[in-house]
Write a protein that holds these residues in place. Sequence first.
Motif, PDB file in Angstrom:
ATOM      1  N   ALA A   6       0.822  -1.205   0.000  1.00 28.84           N
ATOM      2  CA  ALA A   6       0.000   0.000   0.000  1.00 28.84           C
ATOM      3  C   ALA A   6       0.850   1.246   0.000  1.00 28.84           C
ATOM      4  N   ASP A   7       2.144   1.071   0.292  1.00 25.15           N
ATOM      5  CA  ASP A   7       3.020   2.245   0.325  1.00 25.15           C
ATOM      6  C   ASP A   7       3.868   2.383  -0.931  1.00 25.15           C
ATOM      7  N   SER A   9       4.926   3.303  -4.711  1.00 22.22           N
ATOM      8  CA  SER A   9       4.598   4.454  -5.560  1.00 22.22           C
ATOM      9  C   SER A   9       3.844   3.978  -6.776  1.00 22.22           C
ATOM     10  N   PRO A  10       2.981   4.833  -7.377  1.00 24.49           N
ATOM     11  CA  PRO A  10       2.209   4.424  -8.537  1.00 24.49           C
ATOM     12  C   PRO A  10       3.104   4.032  -9.692  1.00 24.49           C
ATOM     13  N   GLU A  23       0.966  -4.346 -12.276  1.00 24.30           N
ATOM     14  CA  GLU A  23       0.718  -2.992 -11.799  1.00 24.30           C
ATOM     15  C   GLU A  23      -0.610  -2.926 -11.055  1.00 24.30           C
ATOM     16  N   PRO A  24      -0.728  -2.024 -10.068  1.00 24.60           N
ATOM     17  CA  PRO A  24      -2.032  -1.862  -9.409  1.00 24.60           C
ATOM     18  C   PRO A  24      -3.048  -1.285 -10.379  1.00 24.60           C
ATOM     19  N   SER A  27      -4.845   2.896  -7.548  1.00 24.89           N
ATOM     20  CA  SER A  27      -3.832   3.357  -6.604  1.00 24.89           C
ATOM     21  C   SER A  27      -4.324   4.634  -5.928  1.00 24.89           C
ATOM     22  N   ARG A  29      -3.611   7.525  -3.005  1.00 27.03           N
ATOM     23  CA  ARG A  29      -2.532   8.129  -2.230  1.00 27.03           C
ATOM     24  C   ARG A  29      -3.020   9.397  -1.540  1.00 27.03           C
ATOM     25  N   SER A  51      -4.131   5.777   2.024  1.00 29.97           N
ATOM     26  CA  SER A  51      -3.402   5.239   0.864  1.00 29.97           C
ATOM     27  C   SER A  51      -3.554   3.726   0.818  1.00 29.97           C
ATOM     28  N   ASP A  53      -3.366   0.240  -2.437  1.00 28.84           N
ATOM     29  CA  ASP A  53      -3.355  -0.229  -3.824  1.00 28.84           C
ATOM     30  C   ASP A  53      -4.308  -1.406  -3.958  1.00 28.84           C
ATOM     31  N   ARG A  93      -5.673   7.036  -8.813  1.00 30.55           N
ATOM     32  CA  ARG A  93      -5.286   6.732 -10.186  1.00 30.55           C
ATOM     33  C   ARG A  93      -5.854   5.381 -10.605  1.00 30.55           C
TER      34      ARG A  93
END
Length: 582
Positions: A6-7, A9-10, A23-24, A27, A29, A51, A53, A93
Amino acid sequence: MTPPSADASPADASATGRPAAGEPVLSVRGLTVSFADPRGGAPVTAVRDLSFDLARGEVLGLVGESGSGKSATGLAVLGLHDPRTTTVTGSIRLGDQELVGAEESVLRRVRGGRVALVFQDALTSLSPFHGVGAQLAEMYRLHHPGAGRAEARRRAADMLDRVGIPATRVRDFPHQFSGGMRQRVMIAMALLNEPDVLIADEPTTALDARVQRQVLDLLGELQREHGTAVLLVSHDLGVVAGTTDRTLVLRGGRRVESAPTAELLADPKEPYTRALVGAALTLETVPGSVLPTVDDPSPVGSFAERIFGEQASGERTASPEAPGRWLVEIEDLAVHFPGRRRFPGLRAEPVRAVEGVSLRIAPGETLGLVGESGSGKSTTSRVLAGLQAATGGTVRYDGVDATAPDRALRRRLSKEIQLVFQDPYASLNPRRTVAQTLDTPLRLHTALTAEQRRARAAELLEQVGLPAAHLDRYPHEFSGGQRQRIGIARALAPEPRLIIADEPVSALDVSVQAQVLNLLMELRERLGVAFLFVSHDLAVVRHFCDRVAVMHRGRLVESTARDRLFTAPHTDYTRSLLAAAH
Protein backbone atom coordinates in the motif's frame (compact mmCIF):
# COMPACT_ATOMS: atom_id res chain seq x y z
CA MET A 1 -1.20 -13.07 -6.90
CA THR A 2 0.80 -11.20 -4.28
CA PRO A 3 -0.86 -7.87 -3.58
CA PRO A 4 1.31 -4.79 -3.99
CA SER A 5 2.37 -2.78 -0.98
CA ALA A 6 0.00 0.00 0.00
CA ASP A 7 3.02 2.24 0.33
CA ALA A 8 4.41 1.56 -3.14
CA SER A 9 4.60 4.45 -5.56
CA PRO A 10 2.21 4.42 -8.54
CA ALA A 11 3.47 2.51 -11.52
CA ASP A 12 4.15 4.10 -14.88
CA ALA A 13 1.08 4.26 -17.10
CA SER A 14 0.63 1.95 -20.01
CA ALA A 15 -0.09 3.38 -23.41
CA THR A 16 -3.64 2.06 -23.40
CA GLY A 17 -4.58 3.55 -20.05
CA ARG A 18 -5.12 0.03 -18.68
CA PRO A 19 -2.62 -1.23 -16.08
CA ALA A 20 -0.01 -3.66 -17.29
CA ALA A 21 0.53 -7.04 -15.64
CA GLY A 22 1.81 -6.62 -12.09
CA GLU A 23 0.72 -2.99 -11.80
CA PRO A 24 -2.03 -1.86 -9.41
CA VAL A 25 -5.29 -1.29 -11.24
CA LEU A 26 -6.30 1.28 -8.60
CA SER A 27 -3.83 3.36 -6.60
CA VAL A 28 -4.99 5.71 -3.83
CA ARG A 29 -2.53 8.13 -2.23
CA GLY A 30 -3.17 10.64 0.54
CA LEU A 31 -6.94 10.66 0.00
CA THR A 32 -8.76 13.19 2.20
CA VAL A 33 -12.52 13.80 2.00
CA SER A 34 -14.09 16.71 3.92
CA PHE A 35 -17.72 17.82 4.11
CA ALA A 36 -18.80 21.40 4.71
CA ASP A 37 -20.76 22.08 7.89
CA PRO A 38 -24.21 23.43 6.87
CA ARG A 39 -24.20 25.55 10.03
CA GLY A 40 -20.99 27.28 9.03
CA GLY A 41 -18.69 25.47 11.44
CA ALA A 42 -15.43 23.69 10.70
CA PRO A 43 -15.57 21.08 7.90
CA VAL A 44 -16.10 17.43 8.88
CA THR A 45 -13.26 15.22 7.64
CA ALA A 46 -14.57 11.76 6.75
CA VAL A 47 -11.35 10.32 5.24
CA ARG A 48 -7.87 11.36 6.35
CA ASP A 49 -4.68 10.77 4.34
CA LEU A 50 -5.66 7.27 3.18
CA SER A 51 -3.40 5.24 0.86
CA PHE A 52 -3.81 1.76 -0.60
CA ASP A 53 -3.36 -0.23 -3.82
CA LEU A 54 -5.73 -2.69 -5.47
CA ALA A 55 -4.30 -5.30 -7.86
CA ARG A 56 -6.06 -6.86 -10.84
CA GLY A 57 -8.13 -9.84 -9.68
CA GLU A 58 -7.69 -8.97 -6.01
CA VAL A 59 -10.53 -8.56 -3.49
CA LEU A 60 -9.79 -5.94 -0.82
CA GLY A 61 -12.11 -5.65 2.19
CA LEU A 62 -12.73 -2.20 3.67
CA VAL A 63 -14.13 -2.51 7.20
CA GLY A 64 -14.86 -0.28 10.17
CA GLU A 65 -17.69 1.18 12.20
CA SER A 66 -20.35 3.54 10.86
CA GLY A 67 -18.70 6.87 10.12
CA SER A 68 -15.26 5.33 9.59
CA GLY A 69 -15.07 6.59 5.99
CA LYS A 70 -15.68 3.30 4.13
CA SER A 71 -18.48 4.47 1.84
CA ALA A 72 -16.95 7.95 1.49
CA THR A 73 -13.83 6.29 0.07
CA GLY A 74 -15.81 4.23 -2.44
CA LEU A 75 -17.84 7.23 -3.61
CA ALA A 76 -14.66 9.32 -3.99
CA VAL A 77 -13.24 6.78 -6.45
CA LEU A 78 -16.20 7.42 -8.76
CA GLY A 79 -16.34 11.16 -8.12
CA LEU A 80 -19.87 10.91 -6.73
CA HIS A 81 -19.48 13.46 -3.93
CA ASP A 82 -21.21 16.82 -4.44
CA PRO A 83 -18.37 19.26 -5.30
CA ARG A 84 -20.39 22.14 -3.83
CA THR A 85 -20.26 20.68 -0.32
CA THR A 86 -17.33 18.23 -0.46
CA THR A 87 -13.58 18.70 -0.82
CA VAL A 88 -11.57 15.73 -2.12
CA THR A 89 -7.77 15.95 -2.17
CA GLY A 90 -4.96 13.48 -2.76
CA SER A 91 -4.66 11.11 -5.71
CA ILE A 92 -6.84 8.30 -7.10
CA ARG A 93 -5.29 6.73 -10.19
CA LEU A 94 -7.08 4.20 -12.36
CA GLY A 95 -4.24 2.92 -14.51
CA ASP A 96 -2.78 6.15 -15.91
CA GLN A 97 -5.99 8.15 -15.35
CA GLU A 98 -6.11 10.59 -12.44
CA LEU A 99 -9.68 10.73 -11.09
CA VAL A 100 -9.37 13.43 -8.43
CA GLY A 101 -10.21 16.69 -10.15
CA ALA A 102 -11.08 14.99 -13.46
CA GLU A 103 -13.70 16.56 -15.73
CA GLU A 104 -17.25 15.26 -15.40
CA SER A 105 -17.14 14.00 -18.99
CA VAL A 106 -14.14 11.81 -18.08
CA LEU A 107 -15.82 10.50 -14.94
CA ARG A 108 -18.98 9.61 -16.88
CA ARG A 109 -16.92 7.36 -19.15
CA VAL A 110 -15.27 5.73 -16.12
CA ARG A 111 -18.50 5.11 -14.20
CA GLY A 112 -20.06 1.82 -15.23
CA GLY A 113 -17.36 1.31 -17.85
CA ARG A 114 -14.01 0.90 -16.08
CA VAL A 115 -15.33 1.20 -12.51
CA ALA A 116 -18.72 -0.20 -11.49
CA LEU A 117 -20.65 0.10 -8.24
CA VAL A 118 -23.04 -2.30 -6.48
CA PHE A 119 -25.09 -0.61 -3.76
CA GLN A 120 -26.56 -2.14 -0.60
CA ASP A 121 -30.22 -1.46 -1.47
CA ALA A 122 -30.90 -2.76 -4.97
CA LEU A 123 -34.56 -1.69 -4.92
CA THR A 124 -33.74 2.01 -4.58
CA SER A 125 -30.79 1.70 -6.98
CA LEU A 126 -32.91 0.46 -9.89
CA SER A 127 -35.50 2.54 -11.74
CA PRO A 128 -39.03 1.42 -10.75
CA PHE A 129 -40.40 2.65 -14.11
CA HIS A 130 -38.33 0.44 -16.45
CA GLY A 131 -37.87 -3.29 -16.91
CA VAL A 132 -34.57 -4.71 -15.71
CA GLY A 133 -33.57 -5.77 -19.23
CA ALA A 134 -34.11 -2.24 -20.55
CA GLN A 135 -31.95 -0.82 -17.76
CA LEU A 136 -29.09 -3.19 -18.56
CA ALA A 137 -29.38 -2.50 -22.28
CA GLU A 138 -29.20 1.25 -21.60
CA MET A 139 -26.01 0.78 -19.56
CA TYR A 140 -24.44 -1.27 -22.37
CA ARG A 141 -25.28 1.28 -25.10
CA LEU A 142 -24.01 4.14 -22.93
CA HIS A 143 -20.50 2.64 -23.02
CA HIS A 144 -20.76 1.12 -26.51
CA PRO A 145 -22.08 3.99 -28.67
CA GLY A 146 -21.95 1.90 -31.84
CA ALA A 147 -24.14 -0.89 -30.47
CA GLY A 148 -27.69 -1.17 -31.78
CA ARG A 149 -30.79 -1.81 -29.69
CA ALA A 150 -31.02 -5.47 -30.67
CA GLU A 151 -27.38 -6.12 -29.73
CA ALA A 152 -27.84 -4.33 -26.40
CA ARG A 153 -30.96 -6.37 -25.62
CA ARG A 154 -29.14 -9.62 -26.42
CA ARG A 155 -26.20 -8.60 -24.24
CA ALA A 156 -28.58 -7.70 -21.38
CA ALA A 157 -30.45 -11.02 -21.67
CA ASP A 158 -27.17 -12.97 -21.78
CA MET A 159 -25.87 -11.23 -18.67
CA LEU A 160 -29.11 -11.79 -16.76
CA ASP A 161 -28.97 -15.45 -17.71
CA ARG A 162 -25.35 -15.52 -16.48
CA VAL A 163 -26.50 -14.45 -13.01
CA GLY A 164 -29.32 -17.00 -12.94
CA ILE A 165 -32.31 -14.89 -14.05
CA PRO A 166 -34.27 -16.57 -16.90
CA ALA A 167 -34.97 -14.75 -20.17
CA THR A 168 -38.72 -14.77 -19.39
CA ARG A 169 -38.06 -12.21 -16.60
CA VAL A 170 -36.23 -9.65 -18.79
CA ARG A 171 -39.29 -7.41 -19.12
CA ASP A 172 -40.21 -7.60 -15.43
CA PHE A 173 -39.82 -4.60 -13.12
CA PRO A 174 -37.62 -4.45 -10.00
CA HIS A 175 -40.55 -4.72 -7.57
CA GLN A 176 -41.42 -8.11 -9.06
CA PHE A 177 -38.13 -9.63 -7.89
CA SER A 178 -37.02 -10.78 -4.45
CA GLY A 179 -34.18 -8.99 -2.66
CA GLY A 180 -31.64 -11.59 -3.72
CA MET A 181 -32.72 -11.47 -7.38
CA ARG A 182 -32.59 -7.66 -7.41
CA GLN A 183 -29.03 -7.85 -6.12
CA ARG A 184 -28.26 -10.30 -8.95
CA VAL A 185 -29.59 -7.70 -11.39
CA MET A 186 -27.25 -5.11 -9.85
CA ILE A 187 -24.29 -7.48 -10.20
CA ALA A 188 -25.22 -8.15 -13.84
CA MET A 189 -25.38 -4.41 -14.51
CA ALA A 190 -22.06 -3.81 -12.74
CA LEU A 191 -20.20 -6.50 -14.71
CA LEU A 192 -21.98 -5.87 -18.02
CA ASN A 193 -19.09 -3.82 -19.43
CA GLU A 194 -16.32 -5.92 -17.83
CA PRO A 195 -14.94 -3.15 -15.59
CA ASP A 196 -11.41 -3.04 -14.20
CA VAL A 197 -12.71 -2.30 -10.69
CA LEU A 198 -15.93 -3.23 -8.92
CA ILE A 199 -16.89 -1.36 -5.75
CA ALA A 200 -19.38 -3.40 -3.72
CA ASP A 201 -20.85 -1.26 -0.93
CA GLU A 202 -22.53 -3.58 1.61
CA PRO A 203 -23.93 -5.74 -1.23
CA THR A 204 -25.41 -8.49 0.99
CA THR A 205 -26.38 -6.70 4.23
CA ALA A 206 -30.15 -7.06 3.80
CA LEU A 207 -30.05 -10.66 2.50
CA ASP A 208 -30.65 -13.88 4.41
CA ALA A 209 -27.83 -16.39 4.89
CA ARG A 210 -28.65 -18.67 1.92
CA VAL A 211 -29.24 -15.84 -0.57
CA GLN A 212 -26.18 -14.02 0.78
CA ARG A 213 -24.05 -17.10 0.12
CA GLN A 214 -25.50 -17.45 -3.40
CA VAL A 215 -24.82 -13.78 -4.22
CA LEU A 216 -21.26 -13.89 -2.86
CA ASP A 217 -20.48 -17.11 -4.72
CA LEU A 218 -21.84 -15.59 -7.93
CA LEU A 219 -19.87 -12.38 -7.41
CA GLY A 220 -16.69 -14.35 -6.79
CA GLU A 221 -17.21 -16.56 -9.85
CA LEU A 222 -17.81 -13.62 -12.19
CA GLN A 223 -14.96 -11.65 -10.63
CA ARG A 224 -12.53 -14.47 -11.29
CA GLU A 225 -13.87 -14.98 -14.81
CA HIS A 226 -13.37 -11.33 -15.77
CA GLY A 227 -10.25 -10.65 -13.65
CA THR A 228 -12.01 -7.73 -12.01
CA ALA A 229 -10.49 -6.11 -8.91
CA VAL A 230 -13.04 -5.73 -6.11
CA LEU A 231 -13.20 -3.20 -3.29
CA LEU A 232 -15.68 -4.78 -0.85
CA VAL A 233 -17.10 -2.32 1.70
CA SER A 234 -18.73 -4.23 4.54
CA HIS A 235 -19.37 -4.28 8.27
CA ASP A 236 -19.95 -8.04 8.22
CA LEU A 237 -16.67 -9.69 9.20
CA GLY A 238 -18.08 -13.10 8.23
CA VAL A 239 -18.55 -11.89 4.65
CA VAL A 240 -15.09 -10.32 4.65
CA ALA A 241 -13.51 -13.50 6.00
CA GLY A 242 -15.00 -15.70 3.29
CA THR A 243 -14.57 -13.33 0.35
CA THR A 244 -11.51 -11.09 0.51
CA ASP A 245 -7.75 -11.53 0.01
CA ARG A 246 -6.71 -8.53 2.11
CA THR A 247 -8.53 -6.34 4.62
CA LEU A 248 -8.04 -2.67 5.44
CA VAL A 249 -9.45 -1.42 8.75
CA LEU A 250 -10.61 2.20 9.06
CA ARG A 251 -11.50 4.24 12.12
CA GLY A 252 -12.44 7.91 12.05
CA GLY A 253 -11.33 8.08 8.42
CA ARG A 254 -7.81 6.89 9.21
CA ARG A 255 -6.10 3.64 8.32
CA VAL A 256 -5.69 1.46 11.42
CA GLU A 257 -4.35 -1.80 10.04
CA SER A 258 -4.01 -3.73 6.79
CA ALA A 259 -3.02 -7.37 6.28
CA PRO A 260 -4.06 -10.56 4.49
CA THR A 261 -7.57 -11.28 5.72
CA ALA A 262 -6.92 -14.64 7.39
CA GLU A 263 -3.91 -13.22 9.22
CA LEU A 264 -5.73 -10.06 10.32
CA LEU A 265 -8.79 -11.89 11.70
CA ALA A 266 -6.70 -14.57 13.44
CA ASP A 267 -4.12 -12.24 14.97
CA PRO A 268 -5.08 -8.54 14.79
CA LYS A 269 -2.22 -6.30 15.87
CA GLU A 270 -4.08 -3.13 16.84
CA PRO A 271 -6.39 -2.85 19.91
CA TYR A 272 -9.20 -1.36 17.81
CA THR A 273 -9.08 -4.26 15.33
CA ARG A 274 -9.08 -6.76 18.20
CA ALA A 275 -12.15 -5.05 19.69
CA LEU A 276 -13.90 -5.01 16.31
CA VAL A 277 -13.24 -8.72 15.72
CA GLY A 278 -14.29 -9.53 19.29
CA ALA A 279 -17.63 -7.75 18.87
CA ALA A 280 -18.64 -9.94 15.92
CA LEU A 281 -21.40 -12.43 16.77
CA THR A 282 -20.94 -16.06 15.74
CA LEU A 283 -22.90 -19.27 16.28
CA GLU A 284 -20.42 -20.07 19.07
CA THR A 285 -21.15 -16.90 21.10
CA VAL A 286 -22.70 -17.72 24.50
CA PRO A 287 -26.44 -16.90 24.21
CA GLY A 288 -27.61 -14.04 26.40
CA SER A 289 -24.11 -12.92 27.38
CA VAL A 290 -23.11 -9.27 27.45
CA LEU A 291 -21.45 -8.63 24.09
CA PRO A 292 -18.09 -6.87 23.85
CA THR A 293 -17.99 -3.51 22.09
CA VAL A 294 -15.22 -1.13 21.04
CA ASP A 295 -15.85 0.92 24.19
CA ASP A 296 -16.12 -2.14 26.48
CA PRO A 297 -14.04 -4.91 24.89
CA SER A 298 -14.02 -7.30 27.88
CA PRO A 299 -17.50 -7.53 29.48
CA VAL A 300 -18.34 -10.45 31.74
CA GLY A 301 -21.52 -12.20 32.85
CA SER A 302 -25.11 -11.78 31.77
CA PHE A 303 -27.78 -9.14 32.18
CA ALA A 304 -29.60 -11.30 34.73
CA GLU A 305 -26.44 -11.18 36.87
CA ARG A 306 -25.99 -7.45 36.36
CA ILE A 307 -29.59 -6.53 37.12
CA PHE A 308 -30.86 -9.19 39.53
CA GLY A 309 -27.66 -10.75 40.83
CA GLU A 310 -28.62 -14.14 39.37
CA GLN A 311 -26.19 -16.71 38.07
CA ALA A 312 -26.32 -16.97 34.26
CA SER A 313 -27.37 -20.37 32.94
CA GLY A 314 -27.69 -19.59 29.23
CA GLU A 315 -31.42 -20.41 29.50
CA ARG A 316 -34.27 -18.04 30.30
CA THR A 317 -37.46 -19.17 32.00
CA ALA A 318 -39.93 -16.94 30.18
CA SER A 319 -41.52 -19.69 28.06
CA PRO A 320 -44.49 -21.19 29.93
CA GLU A 321 -46.19 -24.09 28.16
CA ALA A 322 -49.40 -24.06 30.23
CA PRO A 323 -52.59 -23.10 28.31
CA GLY A 324 -53.96 -19.65 29.04
CA ARG A 325 -50.54 -18.12 29.66
CA TRP A 326 -49.91 -16.94 26.11
CA LEU A 327 -49.73 -13.23 25.29
CA VAL A 328 -50.10 -13.86 21.52
CA GLU A 329 -51.82 -16.81 19.81
CA ILE A 330 -51.84 -16.97 16.02
CA GLU A 331 -53.84 -19.84 14.56
CA ASP A 332 -53.87 -20.99 10.93
CA LEU A 333 -53.01 -17.50 9.63
CA ALA A 334 -53.35 -16.89 5.88
CA VAL A 335 -52.51 -13.74 3.88
CA HIS A 336 -53.17 -13.72 0.12
CA PHE A 337 -52.43 -10.90 -2.32
CA PRO A 338 -53.97 -10.43 -5.79
CA GLY A 339 -51.90 -12.09 -8.49
CA ARG A 340 -50.76 -10.49 -11.74
CA ARG A 341 -52.16 -11.77 -15.04
CA ARG A 342 -49.48 -13.15 -17.29
CA PHE A 343 -51.80 -13.37 -20.30
CA PRO A 344 -55.12 -11.60 -21.15
CA GLY A 345 -58.21 -13.63 -20.34
CA LEU A 346 -56.49 -15.90 -17.80
CA ARG A 347 -57.51 -15.65 -14.15
CA ALA A 348 -54.64 -14.47 -11.98
CA GLU A 349 -53.73 -16.86 -9.18
CA PRO A 350 -53.40 -15.12 -5.78
CA VAL A 351 -49.98 -14.80 -4.16
CA ARG A 352 -50.09 -16.88 -0.98
CA ALA A 353 -47.67 -14.87 1.16
CA VAL A 354 -48.65 -16.67 4.37
CA GLU A 355 -50.51 -19.99 4.58
CA GLY A 356 -51.55 -21.91 7.70
CA VAL A 357 -49.11 -20.32 10.17
CA SER A 358 -49.65 -20.86 13.91
CA LEU A 359 -47.43 -19.20 16.54
CA ARG A 360 -47.53 -18.43 20.25
CA ILE A 361 -45.60 -15.90 22.35
CA ALA A 362 -45.60 -15.92 26.15
CA PRO A 363 -45.36 -12.78 28.32
CA GLY A 364 -41.70 -11.74 28.57
CA GLU A 365 -40.61 -14.28 25.96
CA THR A 366 -38.56 -13.63 22.82
CA LEU A 367 -39.62 -15.59 19.73
CA GLY A 368 -37.28 -15.48 16.75
CA LEU A 369 -38.87 -15.65 13.29
CA VAL A 370 -36.38 -16.64 10.58
CA GLY A 371 -36.41 -17.61 6.92
CA GLU A 372 -35.31 -16.42 3.50
CA SER A 373 -36.50 -13.23 1.82
CA GLY A 374 -40.11 -13.70 0.73
CA SER A 375 -40.81 -16.43 3.29
CA GLY A 376 -43.61 -14.41 4.93
CA LYS A 377 -41.83 -13.27 8.10
CA SER A 378 -42.56 -9.55 7.78
CA THR A 379 -46.12 -10.17 6.50
CA THR A 380 -46.87 -12.25 9.60
CA SER A 381 -45.48 -9.55 11.90
CA ARG A 382 -47.46 -6.85 10.08
CA VAL A 383 -50.71 -8.75 10.70
CA LEU A 384 -49.90 -8.94 14.40
CA ALA A 385 -49.14 -5.20 14.43
CA GLY A 386 -52.47 -4.42 12.74
CA LEU A 387 -50.78 -3.08 9.59
CA GLN A 388 -51.95 -5.90 7.30
CA ALA A 389 -55.37 -7.57 7.04
CA ALA A 390 -55.49 -11.34 7.30
CA THR A 391 -57.22 -13.45 4.62
CA GLY A 392 -57.94 -16.24 7.07
CA GLY A 393 -57.15 -17.56 10.53
CA THR A 394 -57.25 -15.85 13.90
CA VAL A 395 -54.94 -13.63 15.97
CA ARG A 396 -55.58 -13.49 19.71
CA TYR A 397 -53.80 -10.96 21.92
CA ASP A 398 -54.05 -11.46 25.68
CA GLY A 399 -57.02 -13.76 25.10
CA VAL A 400 -58.95 -11.29 22.90
CA ASP A 401 -59.61 -11.76 19.16
CA ALA A 402 -57.50 -9.09 17.45
CA THR A 403 -58.24 -10.09 13.85
CA ALA A 404 -60.92 -7.41 13.40
CA PRO A 405 -60.69 -5.22 16.52
CA ASP A 406 -63.09 -2.42 17.39
CA ARG A 407 -61.79 1.11 17.91
CA ALA A 408 -61.21 0.71 21.65
CA LEU A 409 -59.27 -2.52 21.20
CA ARG A 410 -57.33 -1.09 18.28
CA ARG A 411 -56.24 1.81 20.50
CA ARG A 412 -55.18 -0.60 23.21
CA LEU A 413 -53.22 -2.72 20.74
CA SER A 414 -51.48 0.33 19.29
CA LYS A 415 -50.27 1.11 22.82
CA GLU A 416 -49.27 -2.39 23.89
CA ILE A 417 -47.73 -3.58 20.59
CA GLN A 418 -44.89 -1.43 19.26
CA LEU A 419 -42.44 -1.81 16.36
CA VAL A 420 -38.72 -1.27 15.86
CA PHE A 421 -37.86 -1.14 12.16
CA GLN A 422 -34.80 -2.28 10.22
CA ASP A 423 -33.74 1.04 8.71
CA PRO A 424 -32.91 3.67 11.36
CA TYR A 425 -32.58 6.28 8.61
CA ALA A 426 -36.01 5.82 6.98
CA SER A 427 -38.03 5.12 10.15
CA LEU A 428 -37.53 8.58 11.70
CA ASN A 429 -39.14 11.75 10.30
CA PRO A 430 -36.23 14.02 9.25
CA ARG A 431 -38.34 17.14 9.89
CA ARG A 432 -39.06 16.30 13.53
CA THR A 433 -36.72 16.63 16.49
CA VAL A 434 -36.18 13.73 18.86
CA ALA A 435 -38.46 15.45 21.39
CA GLN A 436 -41.27 15.71 18.83
CA THR A 437 -40.78 12.08 17.77
CA LEU A 438 -41.05 10.83 21.36
CA ASP A 439 -43.88 13.21 22.21
CA THR A 440 -46.30 11.67 19.68
CA PRO A 441 -46.83 8.25 21.39
CA LEU A 442 -46.85 9.93 24.81
CA ARG A 443 -49.53 12.39 23.69
CA LEU A 444 -51.64 9.59 22.16
CA HIS A 445 -51.40 7.07 24.96
CA THR A 446 -50.89 9.02 28.21
CA ALA A 447 -52.58 11.87 30.07
CA LEU A 448 -49.29 13.65 30.77
CA THR A 449 -48.97 17.41 30.38
CA ALA A 450 -46.58 18.88 27.82
CA GLU A 451 -43.98 19.49 30.54
CA GLN A 452 -44.36 15.96 31.88
CA ARG A 453 -44.10 14.50 28.38
CA ARG A 454 -40.80 16.29 27.79
CA ALA A 455 -39.47 15.02 31.11
CA ARG A 456 -40.57 11.49 30.16
CA ALA A 457 -38.91 11.85 26.73
CA ALA A 458 -35.67 12.81 28.49
CA GLU A 459 -35.97 9.71 30.70
CA LEU A 460 -36.52 7.51 27.65
CA LEU A 461 -33.41 8.90 25.93
CA GLU A 462 -31.30 8.21 28.99
CA GLN A 463 -32.83 4.74 29.23
CA VAL A 464 -31.44 3.88 25.80
CA GLY A 465 -28.05 5.41 26.54
CA LEU A 466 -28.39 8.87 24.97
CA PRO A 467 -28.07 12.19 26.86
CA ALA A 468 -31.25 14.20 27.45
CA ALA A 469 -29.43 17.20 25.95
CA HIS A 470 -30.00 15.60 22.51
CA LEU A 471 -33.78 16.05 22.67
CA ASP A 472 -33.83 19.02 20.32
CA ARG A 473 -31.57 17.49 17.68
CA TYR A 474 -32.76 16.16 14.32
CA PRO A 475 -32.18 12.59 13.02
CA HIS A 476 -29.43 13.62 10.58
CA GLU A 477 -27.30 14.71 13.54
CA PHE A 478 -27.04 11.13 14.82
CA SER A 479 -25.19 8.00 13.69
CA GLY A 480 -27.06 4.89 12.56
CA GLY A 481 -26.70 3.21 15.94
CA GLN A 482 -27.92 6.32 17.77
CA ARG A 483 -30.93 6.56 15.44
CA GLN A 484 -31.82 2.95 16.20
CA ARG A 485 -31.66 3.78 19.91
CA ILE A 486 -34.13 6.62 19.28
CA GLY A 487 -36.41 4.17 17.47
CA ILE A 488 -36.24 1.86 20.50
CA ALA A 489 -37.01 4.79 22.84
CA ARG A 490 -40.07 5.63 20.70
CA ALA A 491 -41.25 2.00 20.93
CA LEU A 492 -40.82 2.04 24.74
CA ALA A 493 -42.70 5.34 25.22
CA PRO A 494 -46.23 3.88 25.69
CA GLU A 495 -44.88 1.06 27.92
CA PRO A 496 -45.73 -1.83 25.55
CA ARG A 497 -46.03 -5.50 26.49
CA LEU A 498 -44.83 -6.70 23.06
CA ILE A 499 -42.22 -5.24 20.71
CA ILE A 500 -42.03 -6.44 17.11
CA ALA A 501 -38.43 -5.96 16.00
CA ASP A 502 -38.13 -6.38 12.22
CA GLU A 503 -34.42 -6.82 11.35
CA PRO A 504 -33.45 -4.19 13.97
CA VAL A 505 -29.66 -4.68 13.74
CA SER A 506 -29.03 -5.93 10.18
CA ALA A 507 -28.03 -2.48 8.89
CA LEU A 508 -25.59 -1.80 11.76
CA ASP A 509 -21.86 -2.49 11.98
CA VAL A 510 -20.67 -5.18 14.41
CA SER A 511 -19.82 -2.91 17.34
CA VAL A 512 -23.03 -0.85 17.09
CA GLN A 513 -24.98 -4.10 16.59
CA ALA A 514 -23.51 -5.36 19.86
CA GLN A 515 -24.46 -2.11 21.62
CA VAL A 516 -28.07 -2.29 20.40
CA LEU A 517 -28.43 -6.00 21.27
CA ASN A 518 -26.99 -5.33 24.73
CA LEU A 519 -29.54 -2.54 25.15
CA LEU A 520 -32.46 -4.74 24.03
CA MET A 521 -31.41 -7.55 26.36
CA GLU A 522 -31.08 -5.17 29.30
CA LEU A 523 -34.49 -3.62 28.61
CA ARG A 524 -36.04 -7.07 28.28
CA GLU A 525 -34.68 -8.09 31.68
CA ARG A 526 -35.65 -4.82 33.38
CA LEU A 527 -39.10 -4.31 31.87
CA GLY A 528 -40.24 -7.86 31.09
CA VAL A 529 -41.20 -6.95 27.50
CA ALA A 530 -41.96 -9.77 25.05
CA PHE A 531 -40.36 -9.68 21.58
CA LEU A 532 -41.21 -11.03 18.16
CA PHE A 533 -37.73 -10.81 16.67
CA VAL A 534 -37.72 -11.04 12.85
CA SER A 535 -34.25 -11.63 11.43
CA HIS A 536 -32.25 -13.44 8.78
CA ASP A 537 -29.10 -13.44 10.95
CA LEU A 538 -29.04 -16.80 12.73
CA ALA A 539 -26.16 -15.80 15.03
CA VAL A 540 -28.20 -12.85 16.30
CA VAL A 541 -31.31 -15.03 16.72
CA ARG A 542 -29.39 -17.68 18.65
CA HIS A 543 -27.95 -15.04 20.97
CA PHE A 544 -31.16 -13.12 21.68
CA CYS A 545 -34.14 -15.47 21.37
CA ASP A 546 -35.72 -18.10 23.64
CA ARG A 547 -37.54 -20.01 20.88
CA VAL A 548 -37.18 -19.95 17.09
CA ALA A 549 -39.81 -20.41 14.35
CA VAL A 550 -38.66 -21.10 10.78
CA MET A 551 -40.72 -20.03 7.75
CA HIS A 552 -40.33 -21.13 4.14
CA ARG A 553 -42.51 -20.00 1.22
CA GLY A 554 -45.21 -18.69 3.52
CA ARG A 555 -45.45 -21.76 5.73
CA LEU A 556 -44.11 -22.61 9.16
CA VAL A 557 -41.72 -25.54 8.80
CA GLU A 558 -40.31 -25.73 12.32
CA SER A 559 -40.80 -24.14 15.76
CA THR A 560 -38.85 -25.20 18.82
CA ALA A 561 -36.55 -24.11 21.64
CA ARG A 562 -33.45 -22.23 20.52
CA ASP A 563 -30.83 -24.78 21.55
CA ARG A 564 -32.82 -27.69 20.12
CA LEU A 565 -33.11 -25.97 16.74
CA PHE A 566 -29.40 -25.16 16.49
CA THR A 567 -28.21 -28.59 17.64
CA ALA A 568 -30.86 -30.92 16.16
CA PRO A 569 -32.95 -29.24 13.43
CA HIS A 570 -35.86 -31.37 12.19
CA THR A 571 -36.14 -30.24 8.55
CA ASP A 572 -33.78 -30.19 5.59
CA TYR A 573 -34.61 -26.53 5.02
CA THR A 574 -33.52 -25.53 8.54
CA ARG A 575 -30.34 -27.57 8.13
CA SER A 576 -29.59 -25.74 4.87
CA LEU A 577 -30.05 -22.37 6.61
CA LEU A 578 -27.65 -23.38 9.37
CA ALA A 579 -25.12 -24.68 6.85
CA ALA A 580 -25.19 -21.36 4.96
CA ALA A 581 -24.61 -19.45 8.22
CA HIS A 582 -21.34 -21.25 9.02
